[in-house]
Write a protein that holds these residues in place. Structure first.
Motif, PDB file in Angstrom:
ATOM      1  N   HIS A  80      -6.292   3.836  -4.978  1.00  0.00           N
ATOM      2  CA  HIS A  80      -5.912   2.543  -4.407  1.00  0.00           C
ATOM      3  C   HIS A  80      -7.148   1.792  -3.921  1.00  0.00           C
ATOM      4  O   HIS A  80      -7.292   0.584  -4.163  1.00  0.00           O
ATOM      5  CB  HIS A  80      -4.933   2.748  -3.255  1.00  0.00           C
ATOM      6  N   ASP A  81      -8.054   2.483  -3.247  1.00  0.00           N
ATOM      7  CA  ASP A  81      -9.273   1.839  -2.746  1.00  0.00           C
ATOM      8  C   ASP A  81     -10.139   1.342  -3.894  1.00  0.00           C
ATOM      9  O   ASP A  81     -10.715   0.253  -3.830  1.00  0.00           O
ATOM     10  CB  ASP A  81     -10.052   2.827  -1.881  1.00  0.00           C
TER      11      ASP A  81
ATOM     12  N   THR B  60      -7.305   6.669   4.076  1.00  0.00           N
ATOM     13  CA  THR B  60      -7.520   5.222   4.079  1.00  0.00           C
ATOM     14  C   THR B  60      -7.896   4.726   5.473  1.00  0.00           C
ATOM     15  O   THR B  60      -8.766   3.859   5.618  1.00  0.00           O
ATOM     16  CB  THR B  60      -6.257   4.501   3.594  1.00  0.00           C
TER      17      THR B  60
ATOM     18  N   VAL C 244       0.633   3.706  -3.225  1.00  0.00           N
ATOM     19  CA  VAL C 244       0.089   5.040  -2.990  1.00  0.00           C
ATOM     20  C   VAL C 244       1.185   6.090  -3.105  1.00  0.00           C
ATOM     21  O   VAL C 244       0.981   7.158  -3.698  1.00  0.00           O
ATOM     22  CB  VAL C 244      -0.610   5.101  -1.615  1.00  0.00           C
TER      23      VAL C 244
ATOM     24  N   ALA D 268      -5.040   7.804  -2.599  1.00  0.00           N
ATOM     25  CA  ALA D 268      -5.668   6.869  -1.667  1.00  0.00           C
ATOM     26  C   ALA D 268      -6.991   6.353  -2.218  1.00  0.00           C
ATOM     27  O   ALA D 268      -7.327   5.173  -2.082  1.00  0.00           O
ATOM     28  CB  ALA D 268      -5.877   7.539  -0.313  1.00  0.00           C
TER      29      ALA D 268
ATOM     30  N   TYR E 293       0.840  -1.206   0.000  1.00  0.00           N
ATOM     31  CA  TYR E 293       0.000   0.000   0.000  1.00  0.00           C
ATOM     32  C   TYR E 293       0.872   1.253   0.000  1.00  0.00           C
ATOM     33  O   TYR E 293       0.650   2.184  -0.791  1.00  0.00           O
ATOM     34  CB  TYR E 293      -0.923  -0.012   1.215  1.00  0.00           C
TER      35      TYR E 293
ATOM     36  N   ALA F 213      -3.040  10.811   2.623  1.00  0.00           N
ATOM     37  CA  ALA F 213      -3.503   9.566   1.999  1.00  0.00           C
ATOM     38  C   ALA F 213      -3.719   8.490   3.050  1.00  0.00           C
ATOM     39  O   ALA F 213      -4.735   7.773   3.031  1.00  0.00           O
ATOM     40  CB  ALA F 213      -2.492   9.097   0.953  1.00  0.00           C
TER      41      ALA F 213
END
Length: 258
Positions: free
Chosen positions: A183-184, A132, A104, A180, A100, A128
């Motif tokens: 990434h999610d 998250t 990120v 962030a 992660y 970020a």
């Protein structure tokens, strides 16, 4: 007192502790002129040299703001990463959290180099991680300085604080929120609601970095397994030799307790 402080330091979550320490030490070294800032900023041409200066991929996230930022930035980085490391089910494995940070951080670096031309990215990474850590805590209250706010509002409070005190940081922080959220989306929203694969699954080489086969982590210390040793009773100090009763020898492979 010093021993208590050291005990508390070593008892802290290792990844959060390491990041906060790296930020504090690097920032103090730069602002006291012990470390030239030219050694740590990120620039693409530095990666193309021989040998490539690959440490800049990490050190570009280690420089805090000046003055009070030397204290506040490591603190916020530690708190956000600690929450991810100890209380977030998405990162049950350390390699997932490391991946992660790598992905990120890469998104933040890419967005900044394309659109903003920045050389340091810590404040994007901090917001970020805060995004998250708090995005799934709806209904939970959190504290930002002296204010109690909904947990999912914490990163936006950070944006407002920067807008009032350091408006130059806001574009960098926005890239952190975008990174962030991206990434999610790629790891959770797209697989769950779009029916697609996890596009940022943790690769095997990251797991290999975190889980060294020859090192056995135990509650009471670390044991080094000799090359070629079998992962059997020899790692626990037990031996299935001739000293065991014959009835025990036929019970199959054993299982270590504790």
């Amino acid at each position: 007192m010093s021993s208590e402080i050291l005990d508390a330091y070593w008892a802290a979550p290792p990844m959060a502790r390491t990041l906060a320490t790296a930020i504090f030490v690097t920032s103090v070294s730069v602002y006291t002129s012990l470390l030239p800032v030219s050694w740590i900023y990120f620039s693409e041409d530095r990666l193309l040299r021989l040998p490539p200066e690959i440490w800049r991929l990490a050190t570009a996230f280690f420089l805090s703001g000046p003055q009070i930022g030397i204290i506040l930035d490591p603190y916020f980085a530690y708190q956000s990463l600690k929450q991810l490391e100890t209380a977030n089910l998405k990162f049950a494995r350390k390699e997932d959290l490391l991946w992660y940070l790598m992905t990120v951080g890469g998104f933040i670096m890419l967005l900044n180099r394309i659109f903003l031309g920045g050389y340091f990215f810590l404040h994007g990474l901090i917001i970020a991680m805060a995004y998250t850590a708090n995005q799934d805590l709806r209904g939970v209250k959190s504290t930002y300085f002296f204010f109690t706010v909904p947990a999912q509002a914490v990163p936006y409070c950070m944006l407002v604080g920067s807008l009032l005190m350091s408006p130059g940081l806001v574009p960098l922080q926005i890239t952190g929120i975008i990174a962030a959220h991206l990434h999610d989306f790629l790891t959770r929203l797209w697989p769950e609601f779009g029916g697609g694969p996890n596009l940022l699954a943790t690769p095997a080489f990251v797991s290999h970095l975190v889980q060294t086969p020859r090192v056995l982590q135990r509650d009471y210390g670390t044991a080094i397994r000799p090359p070629g040793a079998q992962a059997s009773g020899s790692s626990t100090g037990a031996s299935a030799g001739s000293l065991l009763p014959d009835s025990w020898k036929t019970r199959g492979s054993g299982h270590r307790l504790g």
